[in-house]
Enzyme design. Structure first.
Site, PDB file in Angstrom:
ATOM      1  CG  HIS A   1      54.429  39.531  94.897  1.00 55.35           C
ATOM      2  ND1 HIS A   1      53.983  38.305  95.338  1.00 55.35           N
ATOM      3  CD2 HIS A   1      53.743  39.805  93.762  1.00 55.35           C
ATOM      4  CE1 HIS A   1      53.069  37.836  94.502  1.00 55.35           C
ATOM      5  NE2 HIS A   1      52.898  38.725  93.542  1.00 55.35           N
TER       6      HIS A   1
ATOM      7  CB  CYS B   1      49.745  38.946  94.912  1.00 52.76           C
ATOM      8  SG  CYS B   1      49.533  39.500  93.192  1.00 52.76           S
TER       9      CYS B   1
ATOM     10  CD  GLU C   1      55.769  37.329  98.267  1.00 47.36           C
ATOM     11  OE1 GLU C   1      55.284  36.666  97.338  1.00 47.36           O
ATOM     12  OE2 GLU C   1      55.500  38.535  98.453  1.00 47.36           O
TER      13      GLU C   1
END
Length: 232
Positions: A176, A88, A178
């Protein structure tokens, strides 16, 4: 394996990247420059670097005066052929470091959205194992143009450059990956007021959104995390 983690914002987390690094037995060196902690002078003491997201924009040098040093550090990691991962805001900063243009505002996405791989991703070391299209968590307003020489790896209608690679192992991800179910749930609680102001009804939709998207998104995110760690 010693990995530098650059945290740019409070209450963010490594999520699936942390899980993959733990699996690999990596030593984590966490720095919070937004709280005044110093960044390393160069990449000599680390095998890789992760630059996490944040609510600020990638041109906010006045409010975050460590940004120029972080750009220099990113270029040093790349020059030494050491792996870099930007997520990001991190992807926006990497793009800036190598000459891309940052676009502030106008690219809002929040929640799980679909992204599609480019043909180049099919032979990429990190993304080749993923399905051609998959849902993944997004939370951004800004975007960027790709630096010269970067390889575009994924996109969608809202933000064309969702993933890219520079050289062998410098990767930027606008989305994102993660953020697994656990991390999204933590963010939904920690940033509840902010989310409610901008995305009314999110808390009421969260369970259904998780059921519809999280299994595929979590699987894709774990595949990306493990593949990037393998590239270190």
């Amino acid at each position: 394996m010693r990995v530098l983690i650059v945290q740019n914002y409070d209450k963010t987390g490594l999520g699936l990247v942390g899980a993959a690094l733990e699996e690999a037995g990596a030593e984590i060196d966490l720095r919070r420059p937004f709280e005044g902690e110093a960044l390393p002078a160069d990449a000599a003491g680390h095998d890789a670097m992760v630059v996490l997201g944040g609510g600020q924009n990638a041109l906010a040098d006045e409010e975050h005066p460590y940004f120029p040093a972080l750009l220099d550090l990113t270029r040093d990691f790349a020059a030494r052929d050491r792996a870099v991962l930007g997520i990001c805001l991190g992807s926006q900063l990497i793009a800036r470091a190598f000459g891309g243009d940052n676009h502030i505002g106008g690219f809002e996405e929040f929640g799980w959205h679909g992204v599609s791989l480019t043909p180049e991703a099919k032979t990429d070391a990190v993304l080749s194992g993923l399905p051609e299209t998959f849902p993944i968590f997004e939370w951004h307003d800004d975007h960027f143009s790709l630096p010269a020489g970067a390889t575009r790896l994924a996109g969608n209608a809202a933000a064309g450059n969702q993933a890219y690679r520079i050289g062998r192992a410098v990767y930027g991800f606008q989305f994102h990956f993660e953020a697994d179910t656990r991390l999204v749930s933590e963010w939904s609680e920690a940033f509840a007021d902010l989310i409610a102001a901008r995305h009314p009804g999110w808390s009421g939709r969260l369970a259904a959104e998780i059921a519809a998207n999280a299994p595929q998104a979590d699987a894709a995110g774990m595949m990306i995390a493990r593949a990037w760690v393998a590239a270190i």
